[in-house]
Design an enzyme around this catalytic site. Structure first.
Site, PDB file in Angstrom:
ATOM      1  N   SER A  67       0.812  -1.324  -0.109  1.00 52.64           N
ATOM      2  CA  SER A  67       0.084  -0.017   0.016  1.00 52.64           C
ATOM      3  C   SER A  67       0.870   1.268   0.090  1.00 52.64           C
ATOM      4  O   SER A  67       0.615   2.329  -0.570  1.00 52.64           O
ATOM      5  CB  SER A  67      -1.052   0.158   1.174  1.00 52.64           C
ATOM      6  OG  SER A  67      -1.933  -1.148   1.260  1.00 52.64           O
ATOM      7  N   HIS A  70       2.025   1.488  -3.330  1.00 54.58           N
ATOM      8  CA  HIS A  70       0.650   2.196  -4.389  1.00 54.58           C
ATOM      9  C   HIS A  70       0.453   3.648  -4.115  1.00 54.58           C
ATOM     10  O   HIS A  70       0.047   4.321  -4.966  1.00 54.58           O
ATOM     11  CB  HIS A  70      -0.537   1.252  -4.135  1.00 54.58           C
ATOM     12  CG  HIS A  70      -0.362  -0.155  -4.903  1.00 54.58           C
ATOM     13  ND1 HIS A  70      -1.195  -1.169  -4.538  1.00 54.58           N
ATOM     14  CD2 HIS A  70       0.585  -0.506  -5.796  1.00 54.58           C
ATOM     15  CE1 HIS A  70      -0.803  -1.962  -5.298  1.00 54.58           C
ATOM     16  NE2 HIS A  70       0.094  -1.802  -6.063  1.00 54.58           N
TER      17      HIS A  70
END
Length: 383
Positions: A67, A70
């Site tokens: 995450s 990202h």
């Protein structure tokens, strides 16, 4: 103090309908629709202060998560890839452990010197979702490293109710290794939540397919093996990550590119099909969507990964085979205790996926290194 900060430009995409709250707080629920040109900077940040119900942590270890990548990476359109709740500028880091160096006056049960891992999801405990026990779906949620300052910094204040002591791991492995392992309690807890707390139908002997051999996928692999899985087949395009998966006990580790997933899964399950599919790659449109004839009767699909396009699912096939599909978001507090016990007992050892331990000074370089997806996990050590 020194900290790693994520910044981005507020440029809502044409046609994205911001709510009044999103606009006022600059906290979109779909970061990939608003934040453009994400970037990292390492520098000085104000020293944090302590509230009565908090403890101050000297951060010892913090993992770089998919995450985090990202949020840092942009798609072809220049927008952040991560599709969830994000504020910027903000200090990253939500997989971490540290040593308590100060205790708020209202805190009970924790003391200076304790080693703790901390829940990323900051649930309120008062909304309807929390009161029903679904704290990972809190309606008034904050998330460390996403919406409030994270642990890629030297110090971090956290509310005591989110802390879990690492005494059992420290007794087995010593304090230094306990802190490294403690930084992997959170990602392992995410996998635990999806596997064992969503559908409550796990059975030893299940044939399992895992998409993604990053930290969440490798944690899922370790957990299902410890829980008595039959064959465990892992898919990942990275050669080095497939090697790690095999080292950690996978039955097979395959490159998903340019192969018939259904055929491969049937081959490696000797025609019996898969009982549990765990999506940890964040590309359900490319991993779950193609699956059809490989799904065994009463198969379960757990979708954990965040990212990619929404899949088009073969619902008729699911009905015919009795397939159960469950999305799983983050963790709830309970898995932390279970994961800590499994680590302390030696049932799982997530240190096997750590390819590097690096100082916070090298954080930007660590993110660049992870762009190739050759490493499974890099741990930063801020202090």
């Amino acid at each position: 103090m020194k900290a790693l900060t994520l910044s981005a430009d507020w440029v809502p995409k044409p046609g994205y309908d911001l709510t009044a709250s999103e606009r006022e707080l600059r906290r979109p629920r779909n970061a990939n629709m608003v934040w453009r040109s994400p970037r990292l900077s390492l520098g000085d940040a104000p020293d944090p202060s302590l509230l009565p119900d908090q403890v101050m942590l000297e951060v010892a270890a913090v993992g770089i998560c998919g995450s985090d990548m990202h949020m840092y990476e942009a798609g072809a359109d220049g927008y952040m890839i991560y599709p969830g709740l994000v504020c910027t500028p903000n200090i990253l880091g939500h997989e971490f452990a540290g040593r308590i160096i100060e205790v708020g006056k209202a805190v009970r049960g924790l003391r200076v010197g304790d080693l703790v891992a901390v829940e990323e999801i900051q649930w309120c405990g008062q909304c309807t979702a929390c009161r029903r026990g679904f704290v990972n779906h809190c309606l008034d949620i904050e998330e460390i490293g996403f919406t409030i300052p994270g642990a890629m910094a030297q110090y971090l204040p956290v509310r005591a109710k989110y802390c879990w002591k690492l005494d059992e791991i420290a007794a087995a492995y010593g304090e230094e290794e306990a802190l490294i392992m403690g930084a992997m309690v959170e990602p392992t807890g995410v996998s635990y939540q999806g596997l064992f707390n969503r559908l409550h139908n796990w059975l030893p002997g299940n044939n399992v397919v895992i998409f993604g051999a990053g930290p969440i996928g490798l944690a899922a692999q370790a957990l299902v093996i410890a829980a008595g899985a039959g064959r465990v087949i892992v898919f990942d395009p990275s050669t080095s990550r497939r090697e790690i998966a095999m080292k950690m006990g996978a039955s097979a580790a395959l490159d998903p590119r340019d192969i018939d997933l259904d055929a491969a899964i049937m081959q490696y399950t000797l025609g019996r099909g898969v009982d549990y599919v765990v999506e940890c790659a964040g590309f359900a449109d490319k991993t779950i969507e193609p699956l059809d004839r490989c799904l065994a009767v009463n198969a379960s699909i757990i979708d954990i990964g965040m990212g990619g396009d929404n899949p088009t699912l073969p619902i008729v096939a699911y009905k015919r085979m009795g397939v159960q599909y469950a999305g799983s978001l983050g963790h709830a507090g309970g898995p932390f205790q279970q994961v800590i016990r499994m680590m302390a007992s030696g049932r799982i050892d997530m240190r096997q996926m750590v390819s590097a331990r690096m100082p916070l000074d090298d954080a930007v370089a660590a993110f660049k290194r992870l762009e190739s997806r050759q490493d499974a996990k890099i741990i930063l050590q801020p202090n």
